[in-house]
Each structure stands twice: as C-alpha cells, then as structure tokens.
Scaffold this motif. Structure first.
Motif, PDB file in Angstrom:
ATOM      1  N   THR A  60      12.120  68.305  53.305  1.00  0.00           N
ATOM      2  CA  THR A  60      12.027  69.458  54.204  1.00  0.00           C
ATOM      3  C   THR A  60      12.605  69.067  55.554  1.00  0.00           C
ATOM      4  O   THR A  60      12.415  67.935  56.001  1.00  0.00           O
ATOM      5  CB  THR A  60      10.546  69.886  54.335  1.00  0.00           C
ATOM      6  OG1 THR A  60      10.133  70.466  53.092  1.00  0.00           O
ATOM      7  CG2 THR A  60      10.329  70.887  55.459  1.00  0.00           C
ATOM      8  N   GLY A  61      13.308  69.995  56.217  1.00  0.00           N
ATOM      9  CA  GLY A  61      14.017  69.628  57.439  1.00  0.00           C
ATOM     10  C   GLY A  61      13.207  69.708  58.721  1.00  0.00           C
ATOM     11  O   GLY A  61      13.402  68.890  59.625  1.00  0.00           O
ATOM     12  N   ASN A  62      12.295  70.635  58.803  1.00  0.00           N
ATOM     13  CA  ASN A  62      11.627  70.948  60.066  1.00  0.00           C
ATOM     14  C   ASN A  62      10.882  69.763  60.679  1.00  0.00           C
ATOM     15  O   ASN A  62       9.970  69.198  60.067  1.00  0.00           O
ATOM     16  CB  ASN A  62      10.645  72.099  59.801  1.00  0.00           C
ATOM     17  CG  ASN A  62      10.057  72.628  61.092  1.00  0.00           C
ATOM     18  OD1 ASN A  62       9.214  71.982  61.695  1.00  0.00           O
ATOM     19  ND2 ASN A  62      10.527  73.777  61.515  1.00  0.00           N
ATOM     20  N   ASN A 107      17.646  72.217  57.390  1.00  0.00           N
ATOM     21  CA  ASN A 107      16.811  73.427  57.444  1.00  0.00           C
ATOM     22  C   ASN A 107      16.197  73.841  56.115  1.00  0.00           C
ATOM     23  O   ASN A 107      15.741  74.971  55.953  1.00  0.00           O
ATOM     24  CB  ASN A 107      17.571  74.599  58.077  1.00  0.00           C
ATOM     25  CG  ASN A 107      17.704  74.372  59.571  1.00  0.00           C
ATOM     26  OD1 ASN A 107      16.704  74.268  60.253  1.00  0.00           O
ATOM     27  ND2 ASN A 107      18.912  74.217  60.059  1.00  0.00           N
ATOM     28  N   ALA A 108      16.157  72.912  55.171  1.00  0.00           N
ATOM     29  CA  ALA A 108      15.453  73.164  53.919  1.00  0.00           C
ATOM     30  C   ALA A 108      13.952  73.223  54.162  1.00  0.00           C
ATOM     31  O   ALA A 108      13.436  72.575  55.070  1.00  0.00           O
ATOM     32  CB  ALA A 108      15.759  72.048  52.934  1.00  0.00           C
ATOM     33  N   PHE A 109      13.268  74.008  53.341  1.00  0.00           N
ATOM     34  CA  PHE A 109      11.800  73.983  53.327  1.00  0.00           C
ATOM     35  C   PHE A 109      11.359  73.903  51.881  1.00  0.00           C
ATOM     36  O   PHE A 109      11.669  74.773  51.067  1.00  0.00           O
ATOM     37  CB  PHE A 109      11.212  75.248  53.971  1.00  0.00           C
ATOM     38  CG  PHE A 109       9.708  75.233  53.971  1.00  0.00           C
ATOM     39  CD1 PHE A 109       9.001  74.732  55.046  1.00  0.00           C
ATOM     40  CD2 PHE A 109       8.981  75.674  52.857  1.00  0.00           C
ATOM     41  CE1 PHE A 109       7.600  74.684  55.029  1.00  0.00           C
ATOM     42  CE2 PHE A 109       7.590  75.620  52.833  1.00  0.00           C
ATOM     43  CZ  PHE A 109       6.906  75.130  53.930  1.00  0.00           C
ATOM     44  N   LEU A 164       7.635  67.328  51.534  1.00  0.00           N
ATOM     45  CA  LEU A 164       7.906  67.248  52.968  1.00  0.00           C
ATOM     46  C   LEU A 164       9.089  66.315  53.242  1.00  0.00           C
ATOM     47  O   LEU A 164       9.836  66.515  54.199  1.00  0.00           O
ATOM     48  CB  LEU A 164       6.640  66.739  53.675  1.00  0.00           C
ATOM     49  CG  LEU A 164       6.463  67.000  55.161  1.00  0.00           C
ATOM     50  CD1 LEU A 164       6.715  68.449  55.528  1.00  0.00           C
ATOM     51  CD2 LEU A 164       5.071  66.590  55.599  1.00  0.00           C
TER      52      LEU A 164
END
Lengths: 424, 424, 424, 424
Positions: free
Chosen positions: B157-159, B144-146, B154
């Motif tokens: 980044t987790g999403n 859930n890192a951004f 990216l």
C-alpha cells in the motif's frame, strides 16, 4: 450406489471448485443445512452434536431465538446493514451495553476499537498500536501461540506450517517458552534473564502477547500465578501486555475475560469469535485510554460496521448481567473435566493427559494420528469435534457454553464409543 | 439548546467510548438508522442520498428486497449462520452460481478460495500463494495503491500515513509508477528497464499487484492499453499478475471484473466488498488452478463461512445473468461523467480534473482542503460523499450501481450547491 | 609438457585449496611476484602493464619508493603495527595531514572516523549513523550501485548475483534510477515525484547514497548537474547525502574527491582503497560534525589501527599539496579518452561507447562476452585489464594515476592488438 | 603546566579531529610509539605491559623479529603488496603451510576462503554460505555473542548498545542461552525443545554460530561437553555448525583451534585477528568442501590479498609445527589462573569470579564500574588491560601467547596494586 460414492458426489462442488486450502470440509465431508443450540443437521437429515462451536465463535449456540428475532426485525425495518465506522443505532447500543455490563462492573477502563471483523484484524491492530506508543518494534509471543494468518499476526504465531505459508521470513517477534513448556523449568525466570541482560540479543519489546489458554496450540492453560508474573514483568520493564482473548474470552473459561481469575489488567485485549453472539464476523480491540494514540483512520477496513453482528452481540451481553451464566459454565466444565479424567483412566492406551479449563478442554494423546482417528470416528457417530496442537495430538472440546447437561453427556458418550472403536 | 449541542450529545457515546481511530463518524456526525436503495436516514429522520455506498461494499444498494427476504427465510429456517470452511448449502450454491454466471461465460478458470471475510484477507492470501509458488519474496505494487491494513497488505500500500501506522518497516515490496504517474513518462518502459537490468537492485518479483482503478489512491484509472502491457511484462518474466478488484470489481466499472475491457487474464483476483451483495463481510480469492498449491488449512480464519453473506452474494450474481445490468451501469456512468465535466467547466475555481470510469469517478481539485469542504457541505445538504487521494484532493463518487437516474441527478444537484457554497 | 599443463600445475594450490569463490585468479591464471609503479611480474618473469591497479586501490602505483622507505624504517624502529583506535604517532600524523592538505584547502569540515579497514566497513558505518541521526530506516541508492558485500552495504548494491548471495531478502533500501538510466527520462524528476507524493509507497529516506562514477556498475559517470540536483533534493527534504568515494575518490577522477567539480558538500563521505597509499587495508568515514552522534565504541572493529597504512597514507597525501598532481591526471585522462574514441571509431564492430571520466574510463561493447574476450587476449599479451557492468559489458581502465605517458600508450597499444585479435 | 593539561594537549588531535565513536584512546589517553613482544612505549617513553594484545590480534606479540625481517625483505624486493584474490607467492605459501601444519595433522578438510581482512567479513561470508547451501534464513546465535559490526554479523551479536547502533531492526536470527546462562538450566535441553516442537515459533535454522569462549561477552567459556552436545544437535537436525574462532582461535586457548579439546568438527570456521601474525588485517573462512558452493566472485572485496599479512601469517604458523608452543601456553594459563584465584581469595570485596581458559581469562567483579576503575588504575601503573561483558563487569586478560613468565608476573603484580588502590 454405495454411500461412499454418494458422499463423493455430495462433495463434488467443493472438491472441484474450491481451493486446495479448504480443510474442515475434508474431515467432515457433508453439507450442513440447519443448526440450533448445540446441534447441527446435514442435508441428509443426519443430526450432529457440536463440540466445536465454530472454533469458539458459537459459544452462545446456534441460532439463539432472541437473536434471530432481533435480526429479523432489524432486516424488516430496513436497518443499516453495513456502515464502516459511521454512527448507527446498533453500534451505539453495543458500546453502551459493553460498558455497562462488562467494563464497569469489572472496574476496567478501555477505549473500544472496531478493527475489522476478524481475529487477525484485532491482533494486527493491537500490535500496531503497541509499537506506535512504545516506539519499539519487537513483540514477545509464546511457544505454540496462535494469533492469526495475516503477516503481522503470523509473526507472533508459533506453528511452522502456518509460518512457512507466509512465503517470506517473519520478523519483529521473539518466541519465549509458555507456562510449563520445558519440564521443571521456570519459564518466567528464563524470560527475565533475557530482559535484564543487555547482552542477551533480545531487545526490550513493545509488548508481550499471550493467550491464557492456547486453543490452537494444544489447549495449554497457563496457571493464574504465571499470568500474574507475566504482568509483573511487563510492569517492571514498561512493556505493554496484550491478551489475545479471541478464543478463550467471551465466557469460554467461565468468566467473561479469561484473565479475570488472575486479577491482571492487560493494556490491550483482543476479542472476536463469540463477541458477535450468533457467529457473524465481528472483532473489537480494547485499549487503555492512555495508549489510544491512533490518528483518525490510521487503521481502517470496510467491514468495521457489521450492524447485524452488533445486534446479536448486544443481546449476548445480556447473559452477563448476573453471575448465573458463569456459574452454569463452571458446573458443566466440572462435568467435562470429570468425564475426561474418567476416560484417561479407563483407557490407558490413550496415554492421555487432561488439558485446559472451563469449557475449553482437551485430551492430549501421545501417539501419531490417534486424535485424528478419534475425531473421524466421532464424526461418523454424529459428534463434531476437532484436534489441536502442533502435531494434532489433542482432542479438543469446545461445546457451546449454552449446551444442556444432557447434550454434554450425549456427546461424551459418543466420544467414548469412538475411542473404543479406534483403540480396538 | 442549540443544534450543535444536541449534535454533540448525540455523538457522545462514540466520542467517549470509541478509540480515537474512528473516522467516518467524525465527518458525518450523526447516527444512521435506516437505509434502502440509494438512501439513508438518521435517527432524526433526515434523509441522505448515498454516493459512498459503503466505500463500494453496497453496489447493489441498501437492503435489496429479495436479499432481505432470503435472509429472513434462512434465519427462520435455522440455517447455519457460521461454518468456517465446512460444506453448507449456501456455500455450495454460491460456488455453483459463481461458476455458471461469472466464470464460464467469461472463459475464466479459477479455483475459489475463501480467505477470511475482508479485503485485506484476500490480499494477504494472494501475496502468500504468489510467493509460495514462485519461491520469490518481492512483490511489485504501484504508487498510490491501497490493498489493506494488515502488515502483508500494508507492505504493498502506498499511503505513508497508513504505512507509518505499521510501527515496523515494511518489506518485500517495490513501488513502481502507476499509469500516467509522471507526466509524459512511459511507466511500463521504466518498469521493464528495472526488470531487464540485472544490476537494477530490483529482484525478479513473485507478483505484480494492481487495482485497475485506484479507489483510495485518487480514483486513478489505468488505461486498458497499460493493463495489457503490464500483463505482457508478467508473461515475459514469468511474474504472477494479481488484480485487486476489491473496490473496482463486482460491476463497479460496468463489467463484473474491472479488467474485462482490457482482455487480460490475471493469475489471481481478489474480490470483497460488494461480493457479499448486501454489505455483509465476505471475500474470495480466485487462483488459476496451476497456482493453487496450498496445503489444507495453510491459510485459515474463523469467519470464512459467513452463510448469510453467501445467500445475498448468490442473489446478487443473478443480476449478471444478462448484459442488462452492465449496460445500465454504463448509461449512468455517462450521466455522471457529463455532470462532472459540466461542473469543472462551470466552476473554473475548482481547477478540477475528471477521474475514473464506470460508477467509480471523481473530481480532483487542486487546492488544500477544498474537497473536504465540499463533502462537509454536501453532508449538511443530505449527500454522503467522501474524498480520496494522498492529500484528500479528490471528491469521489461511488453511488450504488442500482441507483435510479433521478437519484443520481438529485445527488449531483446537491453536489453543485455544495460546490457553490464552498467557492463563495 | 605443454604450457597449458604447466599453467595448470602452477595454479594447482589455488584450485585445490581455495574456495570456489575465488575470481581474479581464474581470469589471470598466474602467480604474481613483484610489482613496481605500473608494472607487475609473475614468477616466470613475464611483465604486465597494470590497467587495473588493485581495482583502484593502487592509484599511487606499486611500491612507491618513499612509502617503501618509510615502512621499512617504521618496522625497523619497532613502530606499533596494530593499535585498534588507540592513539599512535602515525594516526596523529595522518589526521593532521588530512586536515591540512585535504579538508582545509577545500573548506570542508568533517570528523574522521576509522570504521574498519575496508570499503564495506565505511559504507556500513555511514548507513548506521545516517539512520541513527535521522531516526529513519530507508536509504535510497541507485541502479547499478556497488557499495560492498556485507548485508548492510549489499542492501544498497544493485547487482542481482551479489544480492542473491546474501541468502536473505535485503531491506531498508529503495533503488532509484541513476543519471541517464532510462533514455530521455529525467531521473531526478522521477525521484522527486516519489518523494513529494505521500502516497508513493517510498518513505522519506534517512539518506541518499551514490558513487559519482559507478565503478563496478559499468563506469557510469553522473553529470555534475545531476549531482547538484541530487544535493538539492537532499536539502529540500532534509535527507543526508552520502558519497561513496571508495573507488572514484583519492584523485581517480582528477580531483581528490570525485565530487569537487560539482561543488557539492556531502554530509558523509566514504573513502577506502587508495586512501592507504600503497595498497594496505584502510578506510575512513568523513562525517559533518553535527551528524557525528556516535556513542564511544558504538561501531568498532579490530583493524581500525593499521599504522603501516597510515604511514603510506600520509605520504600519499603529500602529492596533493599542490595542483600539479591533479593536472597530470587530467592530461593522461585526455590521452586515454582520445585513445578510446579512436578505437571506437576504428573498430565499428565493437559497437563501442566511451564511458567515465578522469582515469576511470571504459569502453562499453554491446555484445555478449566480447569484453571478457578482449581482457583475456590482453592478459596473454601482458596487459591487466578487467571488465565491469551488470553483464561484464564494459572494458574498464583504471591505470595507476602515476603511470607515465609512455606506459599508458604501451598499454593502449596492447589493448588495440587484443581487440584486433578478438574481432578477427 | 600540570600533567593533566599536558595530557590534554597530547590528545588534542584525536579529540578534535576524530569521530566521537573513538573509544580506546579515551581510556588510555596517550600516544603509543613503539612496541616489542609484550611491551609498548608511548611518546613520553613510558613503558606498558600489554595484557590486551590488540584485543587478541597480537597473540604472537608485537614486532616478532623474524616476521619483521621477512616483511622488510619483501618490501625491499618490491613484492606485490595488494592483490585482491590474484595468485601471489605469499598467498600460495600461506595456503600450503596452513594445510600442512594446521589442517592435515588435525585431520580437518576445509576449503579456504579469503573473505576480506576483518572478523566481520569472515562472519558475513559464513552466514551467507550457510544460508545459501541450506536454503534457510534463520541463524541461531547465543546470548552475549559478539560476531561483528556490519549488519549481518550484528544480527547474531547480543549486545544491545551495538545492536541499536544498526539503526534498523536486525533479523533472521534467534538468540538461545549460552552454556550456563540461566543457573541450573540445561540450555541444550531448552534449544532442543524449540527445535523439536513444530509449534515453537523458531524455524529450523541454516546454522548455529558460536564462540567457544565469548571474548566480548564476558569471557564465558563453554564446557567441552556443551560444545559436543551443540554439535550433536546440529547433526540431528542437519544444521550447519559455525565456530567463530576470531578471538579464541590461533592458539589463544592452548590449541590452534579453540574447539579441539571438544573433538568437534565444525562445518565452517571463522578466523581473523592473530591469523595475520603481526597484527596486519587478515581473515579466512574455512568451509567443508561439500558446502563450498559459492559462485566465482559471489562474495568479494578489495583487501582479500594483503600479502604482507600472508607473510607474517605463514611465519606464525611455524610455531605450530610441534606441540611445544601449545604446552607453553597452557603452562602460562595455569599461572594466570592461579593468580586470579589468589586475587579473588585475597580481595573478597571484589566478589570475584574466575572466567575463561587458556590465555583468555578474566575476573568478573559484581559491582558497577569496579572493573573500569581497576583498568584505569592499571593503565596509570603501566599495564594495558580492558574490560568485557555486557556491563563491563569483567577484567579481561589477553596477554600475548609469547609473553615470558616474568612479564606475566610483572603484569599481575601491577594488577594487584591497582585492585588494592581501587578497593581502598
């Protein structure tokens, strides 16, 4: 105390506190304080003619009066400064002006994306959408291309020093020869050979990305004929054509888009630098409607709503309401070209070669460090000019498009003196 | 004509001309015109309380009076607006203030890099230098890192929606569980097991990158104890620790750096958003001197010298000269926390969970779309508040740090009404 | 001349001419000449009991009489030795026997692919087809997995020394914890948490690949319950399940496929090593018909038609016509397990831990180099046994499945003497 | 029952049980049973002349009498069949013969690595060690190269159908034009332009890998002059030169190594296919001693000790003790070349082009499917011959090097009849 020591003290804060990555403050070791039009002044009151223009971000010159007024008025009225991609009045006005003044008269139809306010943001967004809509991963770029410093943009950038800075191998890109890269070779024939041969090892790409004039790569201007043939290749193989017009666009070569004289119609166009009018961070990505297949927020960023930039940008677009501005640019471009050719002729020791078009020109000198020495000498004399090319072998001229002819000539005079000194 | 139709017409320009990627103008379909402190007004004169603050970029509120004055004065004096990484007065003053007000009192020693003016620029520069100095390619990030939208950022980044937008597989990163990711599991023990086992399949990384409070990922606040243990892991295996303080930094959690209460000393710190004071694009990367191994210009960018941002940034730093500002933030944070807990208790149908710390808090509601419905209802009532988390399951509160207590309470009252309506 | 010098001279050819990559000839510095059943003899006539069995490729022992006869007959009749994937009599007979003896009785339905004659070939083919049919790129593998040395297989292998040998970063794989990897943690709960969370940073994978008993990774045997849960995870998220049964298959654990006791039905199964019966290179990939979406020749290779291997392979399958062979294996597995437990009890200084199942067992000794010392002492006494695990911390027993009980006991007696010596 | 139906039934086992990936059994739908020298017989007793020779793995013909005897004797004596990289008598004898017969007379100094028994194993090992010793990741390969099907080898293979089979993007490789790739272009000048220009986007590679005659890519034979220039490029930039001599080596072009006439000295040489003498799986990697920087076991594999292959391989080397064998090959190569040229002249409708050298020749026919039709017609008449090239546009001749002149002529006669039929 000598000037050198004073200079040293002047730059102490930068030397001690900034990262070793800083670069321009090394070549131009002073502190700039004021700027107007094509001139800069440092804290000692010394005046400089600007043939650099923020690496192309200040095409409308420093501190345009009207832009200043509009910014001040906006601030005074508590205008929204920062707004992500919310609706605001300046965003609306920019969108409408861009359509009316730029797109419609040129019969261009694009959706406008605000991808984050820098050149590398628009390039990354262009690469993403091209890969998404085609379902392919490879992008073809050209030798000596420069598209930005983040990993996606760096993958399509040629410079090995910059590439090694990535710290990881760079993928999903193939470098092809730019126009006139290998003498007497037809680089499009070469590209086509790789595309048509299913055994070539080069996959059908999502996109071809190019600058019409390579700014960082050595002021290499592609011929219009070559650009047309690249577009034909794209159409033949159903490849998206991305023009990175970050440096060459916004009138730098005499037309708003640098590709206009070629009569091509790119699928995606990247704009930044001078799109913001007064040097404030801004970028847009133009995408043909049929390729605008983003999900909401699929690419985002905090500074997509820099309203002060939108205000200056809208004011800048007004310059393009008639043909006048373009004609003036071309007139000055001719003066610049004539001056360059005269210098090359007058100083054969330069072994010089004229490069570029519009107000994006340069002299390639084929000797190590010579270009850097010329720029250093020019700085001492009050001219800001930088080098370009893989070996810094080109003296590069990017004056503001709004420069007066007198200013252009003054700058060129300093340049000649600097060349004389260095060659002496 | 109904209001809906009028609204429709109002947003026509954005709907027709902007790319489908636009997002905030969908949820908040109006045109904002003015803003001051914690309030916004649209073109119809409707007033909004701002619990969003430019996604954290407006921590000092909209249009701070002193900043406005200084900007106007700078423009009037023809100050240099755009300067890449040349020396300018505002850059010098920012550097000196940052050292004197922020670094020295906290006994921190960092070189300051201007990597380009956005969050993703600072993250990309941090990843690059970490890889360069260690000679390793992997970076460990957390669930859930951004960290940003360009390919390098990216990758950590987790999403999954954002990641798929890349159009290419993302490499050189390994996702490890954030604090409290799997119930009753010690995520550090897990991380260590992978690092100590030469057969784990996870290479010794160049760096571990983290947010102390995950803003986009669901307002997940790591415990200080957990942060300390991550730092210990980094020291034990000689891994660089990067804190991405783009959203949680600049006072958002009550201290200038969000990691201060943990007593850790990261090797690299990324700052953006509110570092620019008034919402203008700006970012810096702090690098311990021993790791500042960049070559000149190895990472560059056109908008590294946004002098108007430097001016507002320097003014913003003045707030941190004493402890007062931090204390006020914490007082308001307590009010916010109490209000959140009351709401959760009062509305059991929310199945709510309090999240976050400082003025970066949220309510996780465990029902599809509920958080979005609450935010939509709040917008109608004049409160700007957005969701967060992989499924938009968190109502997220990021009011300006400068908000008055009355404003905070007014906003919370609107929130409660909105919850009532939605649950009805 | 001393024996050491003589030994030295004996190995001179290998030392001087072979690459430094050679390994087994270092630990077992002799020249082997003959072999039969569970025994080997070197050129000095010294006899060795074989608890290594070609790293699992000689499960049917050395030089089975019937296989020898059939090979000699085939050669005498000018049978086709090499045939790529052309039709030949031995290929036809192998296919028919495999269906009749192995697949049909187990109610398994697979297409049979000949991917090249080594373990890494079958793994690479499995990864390719899984990615092709799902259109996804990530494959989840487990800590301490070993799947092969070519870049695709190495990407899903855990060992860091082997991975670094790649010389390039390895991509498209995510390492998850194997059964019992972190004490008291439920590794499936952990895996599921990553899959169900769209913000985890781990993409939905094409496949999960696993060994039911990790041979190189330390003789780690997954529980049947764990295997069932992995299969459930695969079904729930529509992920392909690949069982790499190269070392644990062909009866090594008592059933033909090592996963039979778990009652699972993998989508793809990799077989090599003992599938060739007598130690000749051979591998097959079993693919559920619905996933057999290869184009003709999309994966190929010169040695897919090793007919001598097919002949020995077909003869080997005959062992599986009844339950008898499996029962014998399990009986000997019990003897081996009892002996291991007795040793652990008798020699507490080993700090030993029993590992594995069937005739794939080991003793983990938790002290640096101890396992290597035991193996070296055993070699001197005439027992061939090697280590396993990321730190070579396991003494690993892979006797031929056909070993007589007397041979097993003789070997175990040598082992005990070796342990005694090393611990003394 | 018609023959077609019978044929259908004959292939039923393969059609029903084998994966759709099978290829040769489609074009040659029969079951082969016996083979000797340059002939094959199927189960119906039909005789075939073999112009395919196991795709180059049967250069010494089928079932050489002496090899057969030695294999039978070895089996009868219970010789060690499978030995990983342990010392065995056949391995020792092969090493010594290879040095004495092949390396020493050619003044070549290489360490010999057994990387696993297939072509792709030797290529993967070559790429790994080149990357390890140089610390660079890129490898330059050529258009229409074929190096194998595992991910590392596939990355340097040109064919797009094979590459897409990977299911993941292929990295760390750059495709450059092979000799004569673009008409009238000097492909070395092109390569050098990319290497010398630090802005080209192509990094200094670890290695250049090439086949001197591209077997799968269309029987493209590089000129000796071109090979020399590639070697010069490698020396100038300190790049390792890898020759993949898997198909063109072991005498296929008249000298043991295909590169001998060019007088070059590659840093790494890959051999497989006919190195095993009688068609048994075997491969070796030759590495200059200074680059043999492997750790023990850093690259491994189960089938590195195929002793039966070593026995046949050693016997095969005996052919190279004198010049005689090479001379015979060249004599037959001339016959083949003359025949090809005659056919091209006699059948202008072929629009034929002679390709290749030694006994690795072909006729490129520039019409879709024509080559496949010729091969199909030849099969019916009893000649085994296959196509090559990205569009299967080349009829490829790889007869055993040991074929008698009569056999060669018989095969060519069938070929002519087949051409006649197809053109009719």
């Amino acid at each position: 105390m000598t000037t050198a020591v004073l200079d040293n003290q002047k730059m102490k804060t930068f030397e001690e506190m900034e990262s070793a990555v800083r670069s321009y403050s090394r070549g131009w070791p002073t502190i700039f304080e004021k700027a107007k039009g094509y001139k800069l002044w440092d804290i000692d009151g010394k005046e400089y003619i600007d043939f650099f223009a923020g690496a192309g971000a200040l095409s409308y010159g420093h501190n345009d009066d009207v832009m200043q007024e509009k910014l001040i008025e906006y601030i005074k009225n508590d205008g929204v400064i920062h707004s992500l991609d919310m609706g605001t009045t300046p965003r609306k006005e920019f969108l409408e002006s861009f359509k009316e003044i730029i797109l419609t008269p040129r019969k261009l139809d694009y959706k406008i994306m605000f991808p984050g306010p820098t050149g590398t943001n628009t390039v990354e967004s262009a690469l993403k959408i091209a890969r998404k809509v085609t379902g392919r991963d490879t992008v073809i770029s050209f030798t000596n291309a420069f598209h930005g410093m983040t990993i996606g943009s760096l993958s399509v950038t040629g410079n090995s020093f910059k590439r090694q800075g990535a710290g990881v191998p760079l993928h999903h890109s193939v470098a092809m020869p730019f126009d006139d890269y290998v003498e007497d070779y037809d680089s499009i024939a070469y590209l086509e050979r790789f595309l048509e041969d299913s055994g070539s090892g080069v996959a059908l790409p999502a996109a071809i990305i190019l600058e019409t004039v390579q700014g960082e790569g050595g002021i290499n201007a592609a011929r219009m004929e070559w650009l047309k043939r690249v577009e034909e290749v794209c159409r033949k193989w159903d490849i998206l054509l991305i023009v990175d017009d970050v440096q060459a666009g916004c009138g730098r070569t005499g037309t708003f888009f640098s590709f206009e004289p070629a009569g091509i119609n790119p699928d995606i166009v990247c704009l930044s630098k001078s799109i913001g009018g007064i040097g404030l961070p801004m970028a847009i990505t133009l995408i043909k409607p049929e390729y605008d297949q983003w999900g909401p927020g699929e690419h985002n960023g905090t500074f997509r709503g820099n309203n002060m930039a939108f205000i200056a940008a809208t004011e800048a677009l007004n310059r393009w309401k008639t043909d006048e501005f373009g004609k003036e640019i071309m007139k000055k471009a001719d003066i610049l070209r004539d001056a360059i050719e005269s210098l090359i002729e007058a100083y054969p020791a330069l072994n010089g070669e004229a490069r570029g078009r519009g107000l994006m020109q340069g002299i390639a000198v084929h000797k190590d460090d010579l270009a850097n020495e010329i720029c250093a000498a020019a700085f001492k004399r009050g001219l800001i000019v930088e080098t370009s090319g893989p070996k810094d072998e080109v003296v590069k001229f990017l004056p503001p498009l709004t420069i007066e002819e007198a200013g252009l000539k003054d700058g060129l005079a300093i340049l000649e003196e600097s060349i004389k000194e260095v060659l002496a």
